[in-house]
Write an enzyme that holds these catalytic residues in place. Sequence first.
Site, mmCIF file in Angstrom:
data_model
loop_
_atom_site.group_PDB
_atom_site.id
_atom_site.type_symbol
_atom_site.label_atom_id
_atom_site.label_comp_id
_atom_site.label_asym_id
_atom_site.label_seq_id
_atom_site.Cartn_x
_atom_site.Cartn_y
_atom_site.Cartn_z
ATOM 1 N N GLY A 60 0.839 -1.193 0.000
ATOM 2 C CA GLY A 60 0.000 0.000 0.000
ATOM 3 C C GLY A 60 0.877 1.246 0.000
ATOM 4 O O GLY A 60 2.015 1.235 -0.480
ATOM 5 N N VAL A 75 2.497 2.884 2.448
ATOM 6 C CA VAL A 75 3.769 2.768 3.178
ATOM 7 C C VAL A 75 4.693 1.776 2.494
ATOM 8 O O VAL A 75 5.876 2.052 2.280
ATOM 9 C CB VAL A 75 3.524 2.354 4.645
ATOM 10 C CG1 VAL A 75 4.853 2.062 5.350
ATOM 11 C CG2 VAL A 75 2.760 3.437 5.393
ATOM 12 N N ARG A 78 -4.456 5.113 16.675
ATOM 13 C CA ARG A 78 -3.725 3.907 16.268
ATOM 14 C C ARG A 78 -4.219 2.681 17.044
ATOM 15 O O ARG A 78 -4.245 1.569 16.535
ATOM 16 C CB ARG A 78 -2.222 4.125 16.490
ATOM 17 C CG ARG A 78 -1.633 5.233 15.603
ATOM 18 C CD ARG A 78 -0.162 5.448 15.916
ATOM 19 N NE ARG A 78 0.415 6.505 15.096
ATOM 20 C CZ ARG A 78 0.565 7.759 15.491
ATOM 21 N NH1 ARG A 78 0.148 8.131 16.687
ATOM 22 N NH2 ARG A 78 1.125 8.648 14.698
ATOM 23 N N HIS A 86 3.930 4.543 20.311
ATOM 24 C CA HIS A 86 3.836 5.350 19.088
ATOM 25 C C HIS A 86 2.386 5.796 18.985
ATOM 26 O O HIS A 86 1.554 5.168 18.354
ATOM 27 C CB HIS A 86 4.233 4.516 17.866
ATOM 28 C CG HIS A 86 4.032 5.227 16.552
ATOM 29 N ND1 HIS A 86 4.509 6.491 16.316
ATOM 30 C CD2 HIS A 86 3.386 4.855 15.416
ATOM 31 C CE1 HIS A 86 4.184 6.863 15.091
ATOM 32 N NE2 HIS A 86 3.494 5.884 14.531
ATOM 33 N N ALA A 90 -5.047 -2.792 7.976
ATOM 34 C CA ALA A 90 -5.976 -1.678 7.823
ATOM 35 C C ALA A 90 -5.280 -0.371 8.184
ATOM 36 O O ALA A 90 -4.485 -0.316 9.116
ATOM 37 C CB ALA A 90 -7.189 -1.893 8.727
ATOM 38 N N ASP A 137 8.551 9.563 15.162
ATOM 39 C CA ASP A 137 8.269 10.639 16.113
ATOM 40 C C ASP A 137 9.565 11.360 16.493
ATOM 41 O O ASP A 137 9.610 12.587 16.594
ATOM 42 C CB ASP A 137 7.597 10.072 17.369
ATOM 43 C CG ASP A 137 6.435 9.182 17.030
ATOM 44 O OD1 ASP A 137 5.323 9.693 16.830
ATOM 45 O OD2 ASP A 137 6.640 7.961 16.932
ATOM 46 N N THR A 138 10.614 10.580 16.708
ATOM 47 C CA THR A 138 11.925 11.150 17.028
ATOM 48 C C THR A 138 12.431 11.999 15.871
ATOM 49 O O THR A 138 12.984 13.090 16.070
ATOM 50 C CB THR A 138 12.920 10.021 17.363
ATOM 51 O OG1 THR A 138 12.524 9.408 18.609
ATOM 52 C CG2 THR A 138 14.344 10.530 17.496
ATOM 53 N N ALA A 139 12.246 11.517 14.648
ATOM 54 C CA ALA A 139 12.657 12.287 13.468
ATOM 55 C C ALA A 139 11.873 13.590 13.372
ATOM 56 O O ALA A 139 12.436 14.653 13.045
ATOM 57 C CB ALA A 139 12.458 11.452 12.202
ATOM 58 N N ARG A 140 10.573 13.526 13.648
ATOM 59 C CA ARG A 140 9.744 14.733 13.615
ATOM 60 C C ARG A 140 10.216 15.738 14.660
ATOM 61 O O ARG A 140 10.279 16.946 14.404
ATOM 62 C CB ARG A 140 8.280 14.354 13.868
ATOM 63 C CG ARG A 140 7.610 13.659 12.701
ATOM 64 C CD ARG A 140 6.291 13.016 13.109
ATOM 65 N NE ARG A 140 5.569 12.512 11.942
ATOM 66 C CZ ARG A 140 4.610 11.595 11.994
ATOM 67 N NH1 ARG A 140 4.265 11.068 13.178
ATOM 68 N NH2 ARG A 140 3.993 11.189 10.901
#
Length: 318
Positions: free
Chosen positions: A14, A16, A91, A178, A83, A151-154
């Site tokens: 899909g 990702v 999530r 997460h 899904a 999240d760390t990258a953000r």
Amino acid sequence: MSDRVNRVVLIGTGFVGSSYAFALLNQGVTEELVLIDLNVEKSEGDAMDLNHGLPFAPFRTKIWFGDYSDCKKADIVVLTAGANQKPGETRLDLVEKNTKIFQTIVTNVMENGFNGIFLIATNPVDILSYAVWKFSGLPKERVIGSGTILDTARLRYLLGNYFNVDTRNVHAYIIGEHGDTELPVWSHANIAGISIRDWINNKEQYKKEDLEEIFLNVRDAAYHIIERKGATYYGIAMGLVRLTKAILHNEHSVLTVSTYLDGEYDQKDVFIGVPAIVARGGIHEIVKLDINEEEKAKFHHSVSVLKKTMDSIDWNKV
């Protein structure tokens, strides 16, 4: 001379999965990439499309649409099937649907002789990583969720923007679930060895309260992106490639992944995002940060939310 090559099997093509395959090809990380999906025509088309880009790729990668028998010789099986999170859904709302899907997938993978490392990106990633560990019977070191790597990258990206510093020189972690109960580890956040606290105190244009707003933007980033374009996939795809590279190249890189805690951070029997050393064998070691009391309380809360959701799952009947 050995003719052994690295093989990655991707299950789920899909948004990702296909973004991951594209990023993997562009970075030339593996010699073989196998695509598996229920949507055969879509995955066959992806394999064709990716192969047509090989003349522009840094290294040769053999790419094909395959089946579960290809898992026998795989070094890594990457799971992005399941899904998707819909607008208004958390999530954790996805847990029941995706746990059942994963039981079928993991059973098929293991029945075909897989003995490598699972990488999981599907949400809720912490609970599904636990499910893959249970369903596969593999050692805990060889089941790795993408955890809070994105999240760390953000966080690093937003802090880099705020302080006008290259994001790659920002060192800060998001740990925990997460999801909505994740937390920033401000006590260890630094830029070039100088704590975030000192950066703020030494220059009047920066304010401590801005850090909370930065964190909220990190925590809620997926909701904002889903609202605008329906799904998130580029960032997590690149995070998965980073993990794949760390494993195949035996890098011993420190990444905030979802891994099994057995006493670390005073927690047991849960997969959750923490810094860990990632190498060829999977999780080489969990990095145990000396977090402060406030961070400990928030991390404990994050674990308790995950465990409460997991308590509703009968692992013997899934």
